[in-house]
Structure formats: structure tokens, C-alpha cells
Design an enzyme around this catalytic site. Sequence first.
Site, PDB file in Angstrom:
ATOM      1  CE  LYS A  55     -30.499  -5.564  56.350  1.00 26.49           C
ATOM      2  NZ  LYS A  55     -29.695  -6.915  55.539  1.00 26.49           N
ATOM      3  CD  GLN A  99     -28.789  -9.385  53.962  1.00 22.56           C
ATOM      4  OE1 GLN A  99     -29.069  -8.490  54.312  1.00 22.56           O
ATOM      5  NE2 GLN A  99     -30.091 -10.055  54.093  1.00 22.56           N
ATOM      6  CG  ASP A 122     -26.206  -8.293  61.267  1.00 20.73           C
ATOM      7  OD1 ASP A 122     -26.874  -8.244  61.563  1.00 20.73           O
ATOM      8  OD2 ASP A 122     -25.515  -9.496  59.944  1.00 20.73           O
TER       9      ASP A 122
HETATM   10  N1  GUN Z   1     -30.959 -11.850  56.983  1.00 18.34           N
HETATM   11  C1  GUN Z   1     -31.781 -11.412  56.982  1.00 18.34           C
HETATM   12  N2  GUN Z   1     -32.040 -10.641  58.261  1.00 18.34           N
HETATM   13  C2  GUN Z   1     -30.442 -10.846  58.590  1.00 18.34           C
HETATM   14  C3  GUN Z   1     -29.319  -9.542  58.712  1.00 18.34           C
HETATM   15  O1  GUN Z   1     -30.341  -9.254  59.981  1.00 18.34           O
HETATM   16  N3  GUN Z   1     -28.723 -10.008  58.838  1.00 18.34           N
HETATM   17  C4  GUN Z   1     -27.621 -10.077  58.015  1.00 18.34           C
HETATM   18  N4  GUN Z   1     -26.781  -9.773  57.703  1.00 18.34           N
HETATM   19  N5  GUN Z   1     -28.225 -11.015  57.095  1.00 18.34           N
HETATM   20  C5  GUN Z   1     -29.726 -11.271  57.508  1.00 18.34           C
END
Ligand code: GUN
Length: 296
Positions: A55, A99, A122
Site C-alpha cells: 500500500k 490494518q 476503508d
Molecule cells: N485487511 C485485509 N483487507 C483489509 C482492508 O481492506 N482494510 C483493512 N483495514 N484491513 C484489511
Amino acid sequence: MTDARIIDGKVYSQNVRDSVAAEVAELKAKHGLTPGLAVVLVGEDAASQIYVRNKGKQTEECGMLSVTRRLPADTAQGDLVAIVKALNADPAIHGILVQLPLPDHLDSNEVIAAIDPAKDVDGLHVVNAGLLANGQPALTPCTPLGSMIMLKETLGDLRGLNALVIGRSNLVGKPIAQLLLQADCTVTIAHSRSRDLPALCRQADILVAAVGRPEMVRGDWVKPGATVIDVGINRVPSRDPVAAAEGKTRVVGDVAFDEAKAVAGAITPVPGGVGLMTVACLLQNTVTAAKRQAGL
Ligand code: GUN
């Protein structure tokens, strides 16, 4: 019957990232605005480490500011919430992602509730979930957004189609069901307690699998010609028994790909499908959040 068309996440995610990069360049040139994304990672989960590194890299490649806060696995709830609040107050940061999953001792609902809804890229804050359910402009979870781009590019008009979503998570199942409903699909949400899941699947023109169970959806569950969106990312032992004995793994989706592609009209591969779109849509959401915060 010919095999399904493969819905290539590389192509679609590159398109999204190109358009994000162009928009970022314009925001910088015209408004002196550099969108900033902060990712908070608690603990050492191996998959999360990879996602977070990826990311950060892609955020920078699009010309945005990337901040990664890595915190020890034993971080206290209060300290994590304080870090989120500091990011809320930081004018250089327009998007915040914590995350998931968090270590067991932490309450993710409370952490998400602490994120400023305007920075919740998110789309997990109850304000954004509520706006989405109400059909009002919201920051929308990234995997559902990416899945909808792929569906619209593949099928065009989705009106009237039967869509089955397997999985009811706040991150994927519920929001994608809302987006399919907004696109005038007839939407069914199935889950671990649903009866006769194969029969439900066989009625679906659009089948979205988001359960986290490796290759659960079999080929004979798929309606001939259906469009299959596989959201699963599951690690299973390598096919090669020697490599498997050494602990080597491979990644598979929630759909038995080889079986399903012989029946479906179009299908996303794993890896190389929806996962790539998730990060691209996170970048898009960060730009959307930055523009709204700047009143643009
Ligand atoms: N863990 C796996 N996919 C995601 C996501 O799209 N957002 C977040 N915050 N954690 C994740």
C-alpha cells in the site's frame, strides 16, 4: 462450452491507478494539495506486513504522501486510539487505514469509531456504512468498490440480474450487497447458516464469494455463463508434496477456479484479480477524501 473470460485485475487496477496519478498531479498543480494516506499496522502478522508495504509503495507511486505507523503487538488500546486521533488532527493526512485484523486484545470497533469519518478511507466507520445503506455519498470499502468496477466493465448494465453474495462481513459482504442493490440487482446474502448454498449459487447471474474458505465454491455450483467475483485470499499448502513438507504455500480463492472457469462466463483469478483492485480503490478513496476535505 468455451472457458470463461478472465477478468484481469492487473489491467483494471492499472487503469484506476493511472487515473488516480493524473488526478493527484492536477491537485498538486492547481491547488497545491498532496493527498496523504496513513496506514497503521499493529503487530507482526506476515500477510499484513506484505499488504501494508504494498500500500505504501503504490501510494508513493501515485504521487501521494504515504505514512506508515508500525506499532508493537502489545500496543495498548488507549495508545492506538490516541495515534488515530493524532492522525485525525494532522492536516497532511487525508486518509487513515488501520490494518485488520488487530491483535486479539484490541477492540477494532472502538478503534474504527475513533477515525474521523471524513478520513475513513476503508469505509468502515458507522457513519460511512450508514450513508452507504442510505444511498448517500460515502467513503465506500475498497474491495466492494473494486469488485463493482470489474462487474460493470464486464457486464455493463447490471439491472435486474440475480446477485448472490456469500459472506456478511462489514468489510466486504454487507457493503458489496448495498452497491449491487444500488445497481438494481436482486440481491441475496448467504452465509455459514444458509441452507442449500449450491442451489442458491446456481440461481446467480453474479456470484460474489467472500467467505475466506479455500475453494469452497465448486464448479457445479456456478450457473452457466455467470460472472464470478472471487474475493478470497487463502493460503494453502503447495501442490508439490516436497515443497508442502517444507512449509511452502500457494494462494487460492474461495472458488475452485479451474472447475468454475469451465462453467462461468467470466471470472476473477486469485491472485491477480480483486486483490489488486482493493489497493487501487484505496488510493482512489484517499483522493476522494482529500478533495472533500479541501472543499473541492
Ligand atoms: N485487511 C485485509 N483487507 C483489509 C482492508 O481492506 N482494510 C483493512 N483495514 N484491513 C484489511
